[in-house]
Scaffold this motif. Sequence first.
Motif, PDB file in Angstrom:
ATOM      1  N   ARG A 119      41.974  48.734  39.333  1.00  0.00           N
ATOM      2  CA  ARG A 119      42.696  47.821  38.447  1.00  0.00           C
ATOM      3  C   ARG A 119      42.884  46.448  39.082  1.00  0.00           C
ATOM      4  O   ARG A 119      43.198  45.484  38.396  1.00  0.00           O
ATOM      5  CB  ARG A 119      44.061  48.400  38.082  1.00  0.00           C
ATOM      6  CG  ARG A 119      43.967  49.702  37.364  1.00  0.00           C
ATOM      7  CD  ARG A 119      43.369  49.488  36.001  1.00  0.00           C
ATOM      8  NE  ARG A 119      43.299  50.752  35.283  1.00  0.00           N
ATOM      9  CZ  ARG A 119      42.364  51.035  34.416  1.00  0.00           C
ATOM     10  NH1 ARG A 119      41.411  50.165  34.175  1.00  0.00           N
ATOM     11  NH2 ARG A 119      42.359  52.175  33.800  1.00  0.00           N
ATOM     12  N   ILE A 120      42.681  46.375  40.405  1.00  0.00           N
ATOM     13  CA  ILE A 120      42.864  45.114  41.122  1.00  0.00           C
ATOM     14  C   ILE A 120      41.518  44.461  41.438  1.00  0.00           C
ATOM     15  O   ILE A 120      41.382  43.244  41.375  1.00  0.00           O
ATOM     16  CB  ILE A 120      43.669  45.357  42.419  1.00  0.00           C
ATOM     17  CG1 ILE A 120      45.052  45.927  42.058  1.00  0.00           C
ATOM     18  CG2 ILE A 120      43.803  44.080  43.233  1.00  0.00           C
ATOM     19  CD1 ILE A 120      45.838  46.439  43.242  1.00  0.00           C
TER      20      ILE A 120
ATOM     21  N   ARG B 271      39.881  40.914  40.559  1.00  0.00           N
ATOM     22  CA  ARG B 271      39.696  40.672  39.123  1.00  0.00           C
ATOM     23  C   ARG B 271      40.181  39.268  38.780  1.00  0.00           C
ATOM     24  O   ARG B 271      41.119  38.753  39.387  1.00  0.00           O
ATOM     25  CB  ARG B 271      40.441  41.713  38.289  1.00  0.00           C
ATOM     26  CG  ARG B 271      39.812  43.077  38.374  1.00  0.00           C
ATOM     27  CD  ARG B 271      40.427  44.022  37.355  1.00  0.00           C
ATOM     28  NE  ARG B 271      39.751  45.295  37.419  1.00  0.00           N
ATOM     29  CZ  ARG B 271      38.623  45.597  36.784  1.00  0.00           C
ATOM     30  NH1 ARG B 271      38.028  44.685  36.020  1.00  0.00           N
ATOM     31  NH2 ARG B 271      38.086  46.788  36.901  1.00  0.00           N
TER      32      ARG B 271
ATOM     33  N   VAL C  34      43.985  38.828  37.960  1.00  0.00           N
ATOM     34  CA  VAL C  34      44.953  39.440  38.873  1.00  0.00           C
ATOM     35  C   VAL C  34      45.131  38.494  40.049  1.00  0.00           C
ATOM     36  O   VAL C  34      44.162  38.102  40.692  1.00  0.00           O
ATOM     37  CB  VAL C  34      44.473  40.828  39.368  1.00  0.00           C
ATOM     38  CG1 VAL C  34      45.433  41.377  40.406  1.00  0.00           C
ATOM     39  CG2 VAL C  34      44.326  41.801  38.207  1.00  0.00           C
TER      40      VAL C  34
ATOM     41  N   PRO D  89      49.664  40.371  37.753  1.00  0.00           N
ATOM     42  CA  PRO D  89      48.691  40.134  36.691  1.00  0.00           C
ATOM     43  C   PRO D  89      48.987  38.815  35.998  1.00  0.00           C
ATOM     44  O   PRO D  89      50.158  38.465  35.793  1.00  0.00           O
ATOM     45  CB  PRO D  89      48.881  41.327  35.749  1.00  0.00           C
ATOM     46  CG  PRO D  89      50.257  41.817  36.024  1.00  0.00           C
ATOM     47  CD  PRO D  89      50.592  41.437  37.440  1.00  0.00           C
TER      48      PRO D  89
END
Length: 92
Positions: free
Chosen positions: A45-46, A54, A57, A86
Motif C-alpha cells: 500500500r506504500i 506510491r 503517499v 496519504p
Amino acid sequence: MSVSVRIPTILRTYTGGESEVSATGATLGDVLADLDATYPGIQARILDEDGKLRRFVNVYVDNDDVRFLDNLATPTPAGTQISVIPAVAGGC
C-alpha cells in the motif's frame, strides 16, 4: 535500531488498529520491509509494483519528506519517527 512508524487511519486495518508501531532497519526501505514482515500487505500500500513510493503517499523521516532526501535509502537511526501520510485531494 528501533524506529517509530505513524500509521494513517486507512492503513490501520493492517496493524490491528494501532496508530503507531515499531520497526527496525538502517534505511527507510529496510524499515518498510520489516513492517511488512510483521504486518503483511502494508508495504504494497506504500510502494508501487516497481518498489518505489506510491505517487499519492508521502513519507516523512523526522519531519523531512523522503522525496527530498534519499527516498528509500534515507537513513533511519534508532529513535527516528517515520510518518506515512496519504495525499488528500478533492474539491469542487
